[in-house]
Design a protein around this motif. Sequence first.
Motif, PDB file in Angstrom:
ATOM      1  N   TRP A 180       0.838  -1.207   0.000  1.00  0.00           N
ATOM      2  CA  TRP A 180       0.000   0.000   0.000  1.00  0.00           C
ATOM      3  C   TRP A 180       0.870   1.253   0.000  1.00  0.00           C
ATOM      4  N   LEU A 181       1.930   1.247   0.814  1.00  0.00           N
ATOM      5  CA  LEU A 181       2.808   2.407   0.905  1.00  0.00           C
ATOM      6  C   LEU A 181       3.509   2.657  -0.423  1.00  0.00           C
ATOM      7  N   GLU A 182       3.948   1.591  -1.094  1.00  0.00           N
ATOM      8  CA  GLU A 182       4.654   1.752  -2.356  1.00  0.00           C
ATOM      9  C   GLU A 182       3.733   2.280  -3.445  1.00  0.00           C
ATOM     10  N   ALA A 183       2.439   1.923  -3.367  1.00  0.00           N
ATOM     11  CA  ALA A 183       1.475   2.386  -4.372  1.00  0.00           C
ATOM     12  C   ALA A 183       1.260   3.893  -4.316  1.00  0.00           C
ATOM     13  N   LEU A 184       1.686   4.528  -3.223  1.00  0.00           N
ATOM     14  CA  LEU A 184       1.612   5.988  -3.133  1.00  0.00           C
ATOM     15  C   LEU A 184       2.708   6.662  -3.948  1.00  0.00           C
ATOM     16  N   HIS A 185       3.671   5.871  -4.429  1.00  0.00           N
ATOM     17  CA  HIS A 185       4.777   6.365  -5.260  1.00  0.00           C
ATOM     18  C   HIS A 185       5.581   7.451  -4.550  1.00  0.00           C
ATOM     19  N   LEU A 186       5.882   7.179  -3.284  1.00  0.00           N
ATOM     20  CA  LEU A 186       6.731   8.109  -2.540  1.00  0.00           C
ATOM     21  C   LEU A 186       8.160   8.024  -3.074  1.00  0.00           C
ATOM     22  N   PRO A 187       8.824   9.161  -3.269  1.00  0.00           N
ATOM     23  CA  PRO A 187      10.165   9.147  -3.872  1.00  0.00           C
ATOM     24  C   PRO A 187      11.170   8.281  -3.120  1.00  0.00           C
ATOM     25  N   TRP A 188      11.149   8.341  -1.786  1.00  0.00           N
ATOM     26  CA  TRP A 188      12.149   7.577  -1.029  1.00  0.00           C
ATOM     27  C   TRP A 188      11.909   6.081  -1.119  1.00  0.00           C
TER      28      TRP A 188
ATOM     29  N   THR B  79      10.542   4.574  -3.803  1.00  0.00           N
ATOM     30  CA  THR B  79      10.967   4.232  -5.163  1.00  0.00           C
ATOM     31  C   THR B  79      12.484   4.133  -5.254  1.00  0.00           C
ATOM     32  N   ARG B  80      13.175   5.076  -4.621  1.00  0.00           N
ATOM     33  CA  ARG B  80      14.643   5.040  -4.647  1.00  0.00           C
ATOM     34  C   ARG B  80      15.176   3.795  -3.947  1.00  0.00           C
ATOM     35  N   ALA B  81      14.550   3.429  -2.821  1.00  0.00           N
ATOM     36  CA  ALA B  81      15.002   2.248  -2.090  1.00  0.00           C
ATOM     37  C   ALA B  81      14.832   0.978  -2.921  1.00  0.00           C
ATOM     38  N   LEU B  82      13.713   0.858  -3.616  1.00  0.00           N
ATOM     39  CA  LEU B  82      13.487  -0.321  -4.461  1.00  0.00           C
ATOM     40  C   LEU B  82      14.509  -0.383  -5.589  1.00  0.00           C
ATOM     41  N   LYS B  83      14.739   0.755  -6.231  1.00  0.00           N
ATOM     42  CA  LYS B  83      15.708   0.778  -7.334  1.00  0.00           C
ATOM     43  C   LYS B  83      17.127   0.489  -6.840  1.00  0.00           C
ATOM     44  N   MET B  84      17.417   0.910  -5.629  1.00  0.00           N
ATOM     45  CA  MET B  84      18.742   0.673  -5.082  1.00  0.00           C
ATOM     46  C   MET B  84      19.019  -0.824  -4.937  1.00  0.00           C
ATOM     47  N   PHE B  85      17.973  -1.603  -4.634  1.00  0.00           N
ATOM     48  CA  PHE B  85      18.128  -3.047  -4.495  1.00  0.00           C
ATOM     49  C   PHE B  85      17.823  -3.791  -5.800  1.00  0.00           C
ATOM     50  N   GLY B  86      17.696  -3.052  -6.884  1.00  0.00           N
ATOM     51  CA  GLY B  86      17.479  -3.673  -8.175  1.00  0.00           C
ATOM     52  C   GLY B  86      16.060  -4.145  -8.414  1.00  0.00           C
ATOM     53  N   LEU B  87      15.101  -3.616  -7.658  1.00  0.00           N
ATOM     54  CA  LEU B  87      13.709  -4.001  -7.813  1.00  0.00           C
ATOM     55  C   LEU B  87      12.972  -2.966  -8.661  1.00  0.00           C
ATOM     56  N   LYS B  88      11.786  -3.335  -9.113  1.00  0.00           N
ATOM     57  CA  LYS B  88      11.045  -2.498 -10.050  1.00  0.00           C
ATOM     58  C   LYS B  88       9.795  -1.935  -9.393  1.00  0.00           C
ATOM     59  N   PRO B  89       9.724  -0.620  -9.196  1.00  0.00           N
ATOM     60  CA  PRO B  89       8.520  -0.023  -8.602  1.00  0.00           C
ATOM     61  C   PRO B  89       7.293  -0.249  -9.477  1.00  0.00           C
ATOM     62  N   SER B  90       6.145  -0.239  -8.866  1.00  0.00           N
ATOM     63  CA  SER B  90       4.916  -0.513  -9.604  1.00  0.00           C
ATOM     64  C   SER B  90       4.587   0.597 -10.594  1.00  0.00           C
ATOM     65  N   ASP B  91       5.024   1.842 -10.334  1.00  0.00           N
ATOM     66  CA  ASP B  91       4.699   2.929 -11.249  1.00  0.00           C
ATOM     67  C   ASP B  91       5.435   2.790 -12.574  1.00  0.00           C
ATOM     68  N   GLN B  92       6.448   1.930 -12.650  1.00  0.00           N
ATOM     69  CA  GLN B  92       7.132   1.685 -13.904  1.00  0.00           C
ATOM     70  C   GLN B  92       6.531   0.495 -14.649  1.00  0.00           C
ATOM     71  N   GLN B  93       5.711  -0.279 -13.967  1.00  0.00           N
ATOM     72  CA  GLN B  93       5.126  -1.451 -14.580  1.00  0.00           C
ATOM     73  C   GLN B  93       3.846  -1.111 -15.320  1.00  0.00           C
ATOM     74  N   LYS B  94       3.084  -0.150 -14.811  1.00  0.00           N
ATOM     75  CA  LYS B  94       1.834   0.212 -15.458  1.00  0.00           C
ATOM     76  C   LYS B  94       1.537   1.672 -15.167  1.00  0.00           C
ATOM     77  N   ALA B  95       0.876   2.318 -16.080  1.00  0.00           N
ATOM     78  CA  ALA B  95       0.527   3.729 -15.891  1.00  0.00           C
ATOM     79  C   ALA B  95      -0.527   3.851 -14.824  1.00  0.00           C
ATOM     80  N   SER B  96      -0.350   4.831 -13.976  1.00  0.00           N
ATOM     81  CA  SER B  96      -1.320   5.023 -12.910  1.00  0.00           C
ATOM     82  C   SER B  96      -2.619   5.570 -13.468  1.00  0.00           C
ATOM     83  N   HIS B  97      -3.733   5.087 -12.875  1.00  0.00           N
ATOM     84  CA  HIS B  97      -5.054   5.562 -13.290  1.00  0.00           C
ATOM     85  C   HIS B  97      -5.451   6.829 -12.541  1.00  0.00           C
ATOM     86  N   GLU B  98      -4.645   7.262 -11.624  1.00  0.00           N
ATOM     87  CA  GLU B  98      -5.013   8.398 -10.786  1.00  0.00           C
ATOM     88  C   GLU B  98      -5.165   9.656 -11.623  1.00  0.00           C
TER      89      GLU B  98
END
Length: 246
Positions: free
Chosen positions: A137-145, A147-166
């Motif tokens: 739930w927290l990651e779905a808010l697309h908070l910058p920190w 997203t940076r933490a996920l990318k730092m560990f080589g993971l893919k944030p959800s906002d890069q997988q699909k366009a947000s409907h918001e």
Amino acid sequence: CHLLSCFAMRRRRSLLPDPLKLEACAAGDAASVALTKNTSTDSCRWSVVKFCSVCIDAFTIAVSVADMLTDMLVLISFQEQGYPGFFVASSSIFVLSQVSYAFLFAATFAEHRGAVVRVIVFILVFPVAQFVPVFTWLEALHLPWVTRALKMFGLKPSDQQKASHEGSGTLWSLLQDKYQSHSGFLVEAFVEAVPQAVLQTVFVVVAGHSTALNTGSVAISVFTIASKGYLVSYALDVATFTFNFL
């Protein structure tokens, strides 16, 4: 003089407003006012829906955390009261939920990596997998920190997988966003809340007594399940959707 007077008269007539044009203008103004009112009404309804969405998020998170804590306390009480069978069954449900949460995390954020990396992510997340629903739930808010933490560990944030409907302004897009952010809570409802509620109900029947902890845990599990009712409540009309959810 006669020609001049005729010309002046025709000029005055040409300056007079055409009744048909007046009617058209009046109709256009009325349509514009009606459109403005409808837009204002829709905006008000959408604000109410967004407010309800925030309330649902807060309620879902609070119930999820409370359900996890009470289930763990019930698990301990099974051991203390001398019911090893129920203790093993409750522990098995926790293990199943841990596996489900860890699998969800690896499948969501490490889907672009190889099988070996996904297995490593699964193993690393498994000990703390109970917190995956809240993190999703927290990651779905697309908070910058985050997203940076996920990318730092080589993971893919959800906002890069699909366009947000918001921001698209439809109830369906809001439900799509809610489904994405609440995916962990949905898994929790099916693999943890339902089995634990059934197990604790069976315990009350077998033991012949109930404690405040058992009763509260079952009630919270029921709330956890019921809070996911918005998934089957969708309707084109906001009022109908609200009625179905309630």
